[in-house]
Design a protein around this motif. Structure first.
Motif, mmCIF file in Angstrom:
data_model
loop_
_atom_site.group_PDB
_atom_site.id
_atom_site.type_symbol
_atom_site.label_atom_id
_atom_site.label_comp_id
_atom_site.label_asym_id
_atom_site.label_seq_id
_atom_site.Cartn_x
_atom_site.Cartn_y
_atom_site.Cartn_z
ATOM 1 N N ILE A 1 0.843 -1.198 0.000
ATOM 2 C CA ILE A 1 0.000 0.000 0.000
ATOM 3 C C ILE A 1 0.878 1.248 0.000
ATOM 4 O O ILE A 1 1.783 1.392 0.824
ATOM 5 C CB ILE A 1 -0.944 0.000 1.213
ATOM 6 N N LYS A 2 0.600 2.174 -0.928
ATOM 7 C CA LYS A 2 1.386 3.386 -1.085
ATOM 8 C C LYS A 2 0.642 4.648 -0.659
ATOM 9 O O LYS A 2 1.253 5.639 -0.271
ATOM 10 C CB LYS A 2 1.833 3.534 -2.545
ATOM 11 N N SER A 3 -0.662 4.665 -0.783
ATOM 12 C CA SER A 3 -1.440 5.838 -0.354
ATOM 13 C C SER A 3 -2.781 5.380 0.187
ATOM 14 O O SER A 3 -3.284 4.299 -0.162
ATOM 15 C CB SER A 3 -1.630 6.829 -1.513
ATOM 16 N N TRP A 4 -3.378 6.243 1.032
ATOM 17 C CA TRP A 4 -4.565 5.844 1.814
ATOM 18 C C TRP A 4 -5.324 7.108 2.183
ATOM 19 O O TRP A 4 -4.809 7.963 2.903
ATOM 20 C CB TRP A 4 -4.073 5.125 3.067
ATOM 21 N N ASN A 5 -6.544 7.291 1.681
ATOM 22 C CA ASN A 5 -7.264 8.538 1.951
ATOM 23 C C ASN A 5 -8.172 8.420 3.176
ATOM 24 O O ASN A 5 -8.271 7.365 3.814
ATOM 25 C CB ASN A 5 -8.065 8.978 0.722
ATOM 26 N N LYS A 6 -8.839 9.532 3.502
ATOM 27 C CA LYS A 6 -9.730 9.555 4.675
ATOM 28 C C LYS A 6 -10.888 8.569 4.527
ATOM 29 O O LYS A 6 -11.351 7.978 5.494
ATOM 30 C CB LYS A 6 -10.277 10.971 4.879
ATOM 31 N N GLY A 7 -11.377 8.426 3.279
ATOM 32 C CA GLY A 7 -12.459 7.458 3.054
ATOM 33 C C GLY A 7 -12.022 6.054 3.408
ATOM 34 O O GLY A 7 -12.804 5.256 3.956
ATOM 35 N N ALA A 8 -10.773 5.707 3.101
ATOM 36 C CA ALA A 8 -10.250 4.383 3.451
ATOM 37 C C ALA A 8 -10.161 4.226 4.968
ATOM 38 O O ALA A 8 -10.460 3.149 5.507
ATOM 39 C CB ALA A 8 -8.880 4.180 2.809
ATOM 40 N N GLU A 9 -9.760 5.300 5.648
ATOM 41 C CA GLU A 9 -9.714 5.246 7.117
ATOM 42 C C GLU A 9 -11.102 4.963 7.682
ATOM 43 O O GLU A 9 -11.269 4.148 8.598
ATOM 44 C CB GLU A 9 -9.187 6.567 7.678
ATOM 45 N N ARG A 10 -12.105 5.656 7.144
ATOM 46 C CA ARG A 10 -13.473 5.492 7.656
ATOM 47 C C ARG A 10 -14.018 4.093 7.371
ATOM 48 O O ARG A 10 -14.643 3.479 8.239
ATOM 49 C CB ARG A 10 -14.389 6.546 7.018
ATOM 50 N N ILE A 11 -13.774 3.588 6.160
ATOM 51 C CA ILE A 11 -14.348 2.301 5.770
ATOM 52 C C ILE A 11 -13.626 1.124 6.425
ATOM 53 O O ILE A 11 -14.264 0.199 6.941
ATOM 54 C CB ILE A 11 -14.337 2.153 4.239
ATOM 55 N N PHE A 12 -12.284 1.167 6.436
ATOM 56 C CA PHE A 12 -11.527 0.011 6.900
ATOM 57 C C PHE A 12 -11.005 0.140 8.334
ATOM 58 O O PHE A 12 -10.585 -0.852 8.924
ATOM 59 C CB PHE A 12 -10.354 -0.264 5.957
ATOM 60 N N GLY A 13 -11.027 1.354 8.873
ATOM 61 C CA GLY A 13 -10.653 1.512 10.278
ATOM 62 C C GLY A 13 -9.181 1.740 10.544
ATOM 63 O O GLY A 13 -8.793 2.000 11.686
ATOM 64 N N TYR A 14 -8.318 1.641 9.530
ATOM 65 C CA TYR A 14 -6.893 1.887 9.712
ATOM 66 C C TYR A 14 -6.560 3.351 9.436
ATOM 67 O O TYR A 14 -7.044 3.921 8.460
ATOM 68 C CB TYR A 14 -6.061 1.042 8.748
ATOM 69 N N ALA A 15 -5.693 3.945 10.263
ATOM 70 C CA ALA A 15 -5.157 5.260 9.946
ATOM 71 C C ALA A 15 -4.078 5.085 8.881
ATOM 72 O O ALA A 15 -3.483 4.009 8.754
ATOM 73 C CB ALA A 15 -4.559 5.906 11.194
ATOM 74 N N ALA A 16 -3.802 6.154 8.128
ATOM 75 C CA ALA A 16 -2.834 6.062 7.033
ATOM 76 C C ALA A 16 -1.463 5.615 7.515
ATOM 77 O O ALA A 16 -0.806 4.778 6.889
ATOM 78 C CB ALA A 16 -2.740 7.404 6.310
ATOM 79 N N ASP A 17 -1.013 6.164 8.676
ATOM 80 C CA ASP A 17 0.340 5.854 9.133
ATOM 81 C C ASP A 17 0.501 4.433 9.649
ATOM 82 O O ASP A 17 1.620 3.968 9.853
ATOM 83 C CB ASP A 17 0.780 6.861 10.209
ATOM 84 N N GLU A 18 -0.598 3.726 9.863
ATOM 85 C CA GLU A 18 -0.467 2.346 10.328
ATOM 86 C C GLU A 18 -0.742 1.313 9.231
ATOM 87 O O GLU A 18 -0.604 0.119 9.464
ATOM 88 C CB GLU A 18 -1.401 2.087 11.518
ATOM 89 N N ILE A 19 -1.092 1.786 8.034
ATOM 90 C CA ILE A 19 -1.389 0.840 6.955
ATOM 91 C C ILE A 19 -0.477 1.023 5.745
ATOM 92 O O ILE A 19 -0.169 0.060 5.039
ATOM 93 C CB ILE A 19 -2.874 0.955 6.532
#
Length: 438
Positions: A143-161
């Motif tokens: 995984i290279k990038s992760w937006n706020k929608g991904a945080e909301r849907i999957f529960g992971y913060a960007a810095d931990e995924i």
């Protein structure tokens, strides 16, 4: 001067003394030598789009303050309305004595660069504000990038995924999906609206619709993939509820058909009068419809005993003539249907021969639960009215009360009469009567 860059010169007062072809093309016009001043642009604007006076441009400031101004971006509007973004690089011109005799300005067209930056900023804003999960990964699945929608849907913060494999989101029983997706992406293929199941950080499973597109470098080589994941869990649950409801309705409709056919058969066996047959069938189907209305209103969850009784007696008598006593019980749809038929037959008989046909007497309906909540008992008692009379010794109503309703509920029913009293009792297992408590 055949320089590809736009260049022009002015005297110390800002009057244009020279410009090259590239400058005229940038401005979209040919200014008058010795007349136009500061800049050959038809109109000027600041980067935010507000108008800029010609005497406010970097060339004017440089000459006025005798200090070269750099890095001030501006926008020139041509006479045809088109606009170009440029960076001016004014330079003071001096004679041998060091005296300022004018200035030279080079204009660098950065329109494409600015548009690309604005486009990238808009895209970044869209990605960040999207309700959908937008994720990028390389071809190894990292995984290279992760937006706020991904945080909301999957529960992971960007810095931990970010930096972890995309497989952390894939259930074990669907681990074979990712290799196939990667192969299709390597081939430059786009995957649209692929519905599957993914894992949240807490281990819960969610339904998602995936759109996966290849990411290419400047040479056109596929170097990774971007994924848009839309949470469709609610949609799937709604579809499942609709399907379950359709099955339930189908089941209930078949039951209704069976009951109606039974009514027609039993009624036709007991009367040869066409008008009487038609009236009885119509009334009994309307009784079924009243029970059905209660179920529809409650979304097929059931109806209370009181609601069912009052709905069935409404066409025949005054509610003041009947007393209802018992605990609040929500009947199952099947119980609503068959007890509704029974109450209709009792109310019909009362309207013809009993309390509902006179201004005397009363009806009491009481029910209770016994045997540690396992059995249901109900009694309909009519007394104090005209002398008791049943329509027929073995009519359809008696069949319903003694056989059809009790057997459909897995219980037994008894219809008893005396000169001034009629009593119908029914006993059945609670599991066939009441909706289980949540």
């Amino acid at each position: 001067m055949s320089l590809p860059a736009a260049v022009y010169t002015t005297d110390t007062s800002g009057i244009i003394t020279f410009y090259n072809k590239a400058a005229a093309e940038l401005w979209g016009r040919e200014p008058k030598i010795g007349e136009d001043e500061w800049c050959g642009s038809w109109k000027l604007y600041w980067p935010d789009g507000t108008p800029m006076r010609h005497d406010e441009c970097p060339m004017a400031i440089t000459l006025r303050e005798k200090q070269e101004v750099r890095g001030l971006e501006a926008i020139a509007e041509r006479p045809d309305g088109s606009r170009v973004t440029f960076l001016p690089y004014p330079v003071l011109l001096r004679n041998r004595l060091g005296e300022i005799v004018g200035a030279l300005n080079m204009l660098l067209d950065v329109t494409s660069q600015t548009e690309e930056e604005e486009s990238a900023q808009r895209l970044a804003a869209i990605v960040e504000s999207s309700d959908d999960a937008i994720i990028s990964k390389d071809l190894t699945g990292t995984i290279k990038s992760w937006n706020k929608g991904a945080e909301r849907i999957f529960g992971y913060a960007a810095d931990e995924i970010i930096g972890r494999p995309i497989t952390v989101l894939i259930p074990f029983d669907r681990s074979n999906e990712e290799p196939g997706i990667v192969e299709r992406i390597r081939a430059g293929e786009r995957i649209d609206h692929y519905e599957t199941i993914r894992l949240r950080k807490d281990g819960s499973r969610i339904h998602v619709s995936l759109t996966v597109s290849p990411v290419k470098n400047s040479a056109g080589r596929v170097i990774g993939a971007s994924k848009i994941a839309r949470d469709i869990t609610d949609k799937k649950e709604t579809e499942e509820r609709i399907l379950m409801l359709m099955r339930e309705v189908n089941h209930r409709v078949k039951n209704q058909y069976a009951v109606i056919l039974s009514m027609i058969r039993e009624t036709s066996n007991r009367t040869s009068n066409t008008a009487e047959f038609e009236q009885q069938i119509r009334e009994r189907i309307m009784a079924l419809a009243r029970s059905h209305d209660l179920l529809v209103h409650a979304e097929w969850r059931g109806a209370t005993i009181s609601e069912l009784i009052l709905a069935q007696i409404k066409p025949f008598g005054n509610e003041a003539s009947i007393t209802l006593t018992g605990p609040p019980i929500v009947l199952q749809p099947n119980a609503v249907q068959y007890l509704g038929i029974a109450f209709h037959e009792l109310a019909t008989n009362s309207a013809k021969y009993g309390v509902f046909s006179a201004e005397c007497g009363n009806i009491t309906v009481d029910w209770h639960v016994g045997e540690e909540g396992r059995s249901f008992y109900l009694a309909w008692t009519e007394s104090g009215g005209p002398p008791v009379k049943l329509g027929r010794k073995q009519g359809f109503g008696k069949t319903v009360l003694e056989r059809v309703t009790p057997l459909s509920l897995g219980g037994e029913g008894i219809l008893g009469t005396s000169p001034n009293r009629i009593v119908w009792t029914v006993r059945a297992p609670m599991e066939n009567i009441a909706v289980p408590l949540a």
